[in-house]
Write an enzyme that holds these catalytic residues in place. Sequence first.
Site, PDB file in Angstrom:
ATOM      1  N   SER A   1       0.833  -1.475   0.111  1.00 22.83           N
ATOM      2  CA  SER A   1       0.283   0.345   0.133  1.00 22.83           C
ATOM      3  C   SER A   1       0.713   0.847  -0.304  1.00 22.83           C
ATOM      4  O   SER A   1       0.245   2.814  -0.232  1.00 22.83           O
ATOM      5  CB  SER A   1      -0.812  -0.090   0.706  1.00 22.83           C
ATOM      6  OG  SER A   1       0.110   0.259   2.231  1.00 22.83           O
TER       7      SER A   1
ATOM      8  N   LYS B   1       0.743   4.108   6.673  1.00 26.65           N
ATOM      9  CA  LYS B   1       0.113   5.182   5.852  1.00 26.65           C
ATOM     10  C   LYS B   1       1.290   6.719   5.949  1.00 26.65           C
ATOM     11  O   LYS B   1       1.820   6.947   6.698  1.00 26.65           O
ATOM     12  CB  LYS B   1      -1.208   5.180   6.108  1.00 26.65           C
ATOM     13  CG  LYS B   1      -2.290   3.688   5.984  1.00 26.65           C
ATOM     14  CD  LYS B   1      -1.941   3.663   4.714  1.00 26.65           C
ATOM     15  CE  LYS B   1      -2.700   1.938   5.009  1.00 26.65           C
ATOM     16  NZ  LYS B   1      -3.040   0.885   4.001  1.00 26.65           N
TER      17      LYS B   1
END
Length: 239
Positions: A79, A123
């Site tokens: 990700s 993230k």
Amino acid sequence: MEEDRQEQLETSVEPDSSPQDTAAPEQTAAPETATPAEEKKDPKGTGLYLMLHDFVYIFAFVTVIFVFAIRLVGVDGDSMYPTLHHGDYLCLLSNVLYRDVQPGDVIVVTRENGEFAGEPIVKRVIATGGQTVDIDFDEGIVYVDGEPLSEPYINEPTYLSYHELGMGMQYPLTVDEDCLFVMGDNRNHSADSRYSPLGQVENREVLGKVLFMLLPGRGSNNGYADCERRDFRRIGVVS
């Protein structure tokens, strides 16, 4: 007759020709030389005790550093590609010291329950409390407080909204106080704040800020990078 007797007396008294006893010179006793004192030997086991003593202090110091200052986390998934790869090992500034979260920071988050419970979630911070996020999914552009973001770190524009799966967020979205809006750099292959089961992240859920990539992984598990070799040129500061 008297003269003869006188001569006999003179001849009978002869001087003692034996040598007189002479006192032998006294021999002075040689001063005793003190032998060097033997060094006291350490009691048996003292060296081992000192070594264990030092080891305990070193272990305690390292423990304090890794609990209160530095943490290590591995990346699982793609990700954050191309910034981070699957299998990378990261060094974090612990949340004990990391308090001032800024947009653009790469962070690690943990959830106590729900779909992501117990997983380290890596993230990038897009917006902090009070800021407003809007996304043009047709053009793939992210706006914060009405301004388009310059995002040279992303793999591709932001087209995935999760509305396709019935799990998207409503925009424009104003981030709650003490919360963060986060996304992965691999925008179309990242479950992040666009995905309602994750949504906004609370500040208290932040484990720390990523500082360094210590050991590169062997690449991606989705074909984004070479899975055979580690690229040690990637070691360094993460931004």
